[in-house]
Motif scaffolding. Structure first.
Motif, PDB file in Angstrom:
ATOM      1  N   ARG A  90       1.517   2.034  -3.792  1.00  0.00           N
ATOM      2  CA  ARG A  90       1.970   0.663  -4.083  1.00  0.00           C
ATOM      3  C   ARG A  90       1.978   0.339  -5.572  1.00  0.00           C
ATOM      4  O   ARG A  90       2.625  -0.616  -5.990  1.00  0.00           O
ATOM      5  CB  ARG A  90       1.050  -0.349  -3.394  1.00  0.00           C
ATOM      6  CG  ARG A  90       1.182  -0.400  -1.911  1.00  0.00           C
ATOM      7  CD  ARG A  90       0.290  -1.489  -1.317  1.00  0.00           C
ATOM      8  NE  ARG A  90       0.748  -2.796  -1.752  1.00  0.00           N
ATOM      9  CZ  ARG A  90      -0.013  -3.697  -2.377  1.00  0.00           C
ATOM     10  NH1 ARG A  90      -1.279  -3.434  -2.632  1.00  0.00           N
ATOM     11  NH2 ARG A  90       0.480  -4.858  -2.735  1.00  0.00           N
ATOM     12  N   ALA A  91       1.281   1.138  -6.370  1.00  0.00           N
ATOM     13  CA  ALA A  91       1.160   0.860  -7.809  1.00  0.00           C
ATOM     14  C   ALA A  91       2.552   0.700  -8.427  1.00  0.00           C
ATOM     15  O   ALA A  91       3.389   1.589  -8.344  1.00  0.00           O
ATOM     16  CB  ALA A  91       0.387   1.975  -8.499  1.00  0.00           C
ATOM     17  N   GLY A  92       2.767  -0.464  -8.999  1.00  0.00           N
ATOM     18  CA  GLY A  92       4.061  -0.774  -9.595  1.00  0.00           C
ATOM     19  C   GLY A  92       5.054  -1.380  -8.626  1.00  0.00           C
ATOM     20  O   GLY A  92       6.133  -1.810  -9.019  1.00  0.00           O
ATOM     21  N   HIS A  93       4.702  -1.402  -7.344  1.00  0.00           N
ATOM     22  CA  HIS A  93       5.596  -1.954  -6.310  1.00  0.00           C
ATOM     23  C   HIS A  93       4.859  -2.967  -5.432  1.00  0.00           C
ATOM     24  O   HIS A  93       5.219  -3.164  -4.268  1.00  0.00           O
ATOM     25  CB  HIS A  93       6.149  -0.834  -5.428  1.00  0.00           C
ATOM     26  CG  HIS A  93       6.877   0.233  -6.174  1.00  0.00           C
ATOM     27  ND1 HIS A  93       8.167   0.077  -6.627  1.00  0.00           N
ATOM     28  CD2 HIS A  93       6.478   1.465  -6.578  1.00  0.00           C
ATOM     29  CE1 HIS A  93       8.542   1.175  -7.259  1.00  0.00           C
ATOM     30  NE2 HIS A  93       7.524   2.034  -7.245  1.00  0.00           N
ATOM     31  N   GLU A  94       3.821  -3.590  -5.982  1.00  0.00           N
ATOM     32  CA  GLU A  94       2.954  -4.472  -5.188  1.00  0.00           C
ATOM     33  C   GLU A  94       3.703  -5.641  -4.558  1.00  0.00           C
ATOM     34  O   GLU A  94       3.336  -6.115  -3.488  1.00  0.00           O
ATOM     35  CB  GLU A  94       1.797  -4.998  -6.034  1.00  0.00           C
ATOM     36  CG  GLU A  94       0.788  -3.941  -6.429  1.00  0.00           C
ATOM     37  CD  GLU A  94       1.161  -3.200  -7.702  1.00  0.00           C
ATOM     38  OE1 GLU A  94       2.283  -3.376  -8.221  1.00  0.00           O
ATOM     39  OE2 GLU A  94       0.312  -2.426  -8.180  1.00  0.00           O
ATOM     40  N   VAL A  95       4.740  -6.118  -5.209  1.00  0.00           N
ATOM     41  CA  VAL A  95       5.500  -7.243  -4.657  1.00  0.00           C
ATOM     42  C   VAL A  95       6.315  -6.807  -3.450  1.00  0.00           C
ATOM     43  O   VAL A  95       6.416  -7.533  -2.461  1.00  0.00           O
ATOM     44  CB  VAL A  95       6.422  -7.864  -5.736  1.00  0.00           C
ATOM     45  CG1 VAL A  95       7.331  -8.918  -5.140  1.00  0.00           C
ATOM     46  CG2 VAL A  95       5.591  -8.448  -6.860  1.00  0.00           C
ATOM     47  N   ARG A  96       6.852  -5.610  -3.521  1.00  0.00           N
ATOM     48  CA  ARG A  96       7.730  -5.123  -2.450  1.00  0.00           C
ATOM     49  C   ARG A  96       6.979  -4.471  -1.298  1.00  0.00           C
ATOM     50  O   ARG A  96       7.444  -4.508  -0.156  1.00  0.00           O
ATOM     51  CB  ARG A  96       8.725  -4.123  -3.022  1.00  0.00           C
ATOM     52  CG  ARG A  96       9.660  -4.749  -4.042  1.00  0.00           C
ATOM     53  CD  ARG A  96      10.534  -3.738  -4.699  1.00  0.00           C
ATOM     54  NE  ARG A  96      11.451  -3.163  -3.728  1.00  0.00           N
ATOM     55  CZ  ARG A  96      12.142  -2.071  -3.952  1.00  0.00           C
ATOM     56  NH1 ARG A  96      12.020  -1.421  -5.075  1.00  0.00           N
ATOM     57  NH2 ARG A  96      12.967  -1.610  -3.039  1.00  0.00           N
TER      58      ARG A  96
ATOM     59  N   GLU B 188      10.766 -10.411   9.699  1.00  0.00           N
ATOM     60  CA  GLU B 188      11.288 -10.990   8.462  1.00  0.00           C
ATOM     61  C   GLU B 188      10.181 -11.124   7.414  1.00  0.00           C
ATOM     62  O   GLU B 188      10.120 -12.085   6.669  1.00  0.00           O
ATOM     63  CB  GLU B 188      11.962 -12.341   8.725  1.00  0.00           C
ATOM     64  CG  GLU B 188      11.043 -13.447   9.212  1.00  0.00           C
ATOM     65  CD  GLU B 188      10.793 -13.442  10.716  1.00  0.00           C
ATOM     66  OE1 GLU B 188       9.941 -14.216  11.169  1.00  0.00           O
ATOM     67  OE2 GLU B 188      11.435 -12.680  11.443  1.00  0.00           O
ATOM     68  N   ALA B 189       9.305 -10.140   7.348  1.00  0.00           N
ATOM     69  CA  ALA B 189       8.179 -10.152   6.417  1.00  0.00           C
ATOM     70  C   ALA B 189       8.676 -10.157   4.971  1.00  0.00           C
ATOM     71  O   ALA B 189       9.781  -9.718   4.680  1.00  0.00           O
ATOM     72  CB  ALA B 189       7.292  -8.939   6.663  1.00  0.00           C
ATOM     73  N   ASP B 190       7.825 -10.630   4.074  1.00  0.00           N
ATOM     74  CA  ASP B 190       8.168 -10.705   2.655  1.00  0.00           C
ATOM     75  C   ASP B 190       7.948  -9.390   1.928  1.00  0.00           C
ATOM     76  O   ASP B 190       8.309  -9.258   0.758  1.00  0.00           O
ATOM     77  CB  ASP B 190       7.323 -11.789   1.975  1.00  0.00           C
ATOM     78  CG  ASP B 190       7.650 -13.179   2.499  1.00  0.00           C
ATOM     79  OD1 ASP B 190       8.785 -13.381   2.963  1.00  0.00           O
ATOM     80  OD2 ASP B 190       6.768 -14.043   2.434  1.00  0.00           O
ATOM     81  N   CYS B 191       7.330  -8.422   2.604  1.00  0.00           N
ATOM     82  CA  CYS B 191       7.073  -7.123   1.985  1.00  0.00           C
ATOM     83  C   CYS B 191       7.252  -6.037   3.051  1.00  0.00           C
ATOM     84  O   CYS B 191       7.374  -6.318   4.228  1.00  0.00           O
ATOM     85  CB  CYS B 191       5.660  -7.081   1.404  1.00  0.00           C
ATOM     86  SG  CYS B 191       4.367  -7.393   2.620  1.00  0.00           S
ATOM     87  N   ILE B 192       7.256  -4.793   2.597  1.00  0.00           N
ATOM     88  CA  ILE B 192       7.452  -3.657   3.496  1.00  0.00           C
ATOM     89  C   ILE B 192       6.139  -2.883   3.569  1.00  0.00           C
ATOM     90  O   ILE B 192       5.586  -2.482   2.550  1.00  0.00           O
ATOM     91  CB  ILE B 192       8.564  -2.736   2.970  1.00  0.00           C
ATOM     92  CG1 ILE B 192       9.889  -3.500   2.911  1.00  0.00           C
ATOM     93  CG2 ILE B 192       8.691  -1.489   3.829  1.00  0.00           C
ATOM     94  CD1 ILE B 192      10.980  -2.755   2.199  1.00  0.00           C
TER      95      ILE B 192
END
Length: 96
Positions: free
Chosen positions: A49-55, A68-72
């Motif tokens: 997740r490092a660098g992709h914490e929002v996604r 319809e989650a806000d992240c994967i």
């Protein structure tokens, strides 16, 4: 002619996995990992997740996640990869 085609093709059973089944299998697999493997898995997911914490979601395999989650999470990521043909690097670099 149309009736003949429908009669011939109607009984054909189509089998295949789709996103929900892929995701459910991944969630089940993660939740069934032995305790030590589950700890290592959490460390690896945190590193991924490092660098992709929002996604990417903090929890790797949330059985109660909405479609319809806000992240994967990892389970959804593997399901998407199972439903689409692209490399992990290409998938990770996608920007909507």
């Amino acid at each position: 002619m149309f009736g003949a085609c429908v009669t011939v093709l109607l009984p054909v059973l189509v089998l295949g996995w789709v996103f929900p089944e892929h995701r459910d299998i991944a969630v089940l697999a993660v939740h069934q990992l032995p305790r030590a493997s589950k700890r290592r898995y959490k460390v690896l997911w945190t590193e991924a997740r490092a660098g992709h914490e929002v996604r990417l979601c903090a929890e790797a395999a949330n059985a109660n996640a909405r479609s319809e989650a806000d992240c994967i999470d990892y389970a959804a990521w593997t399901a998407i990869a199972g439903d689409h043909s692209c490399s992990a690097a290409r998938y990770a670099s996608y920007r909507p």
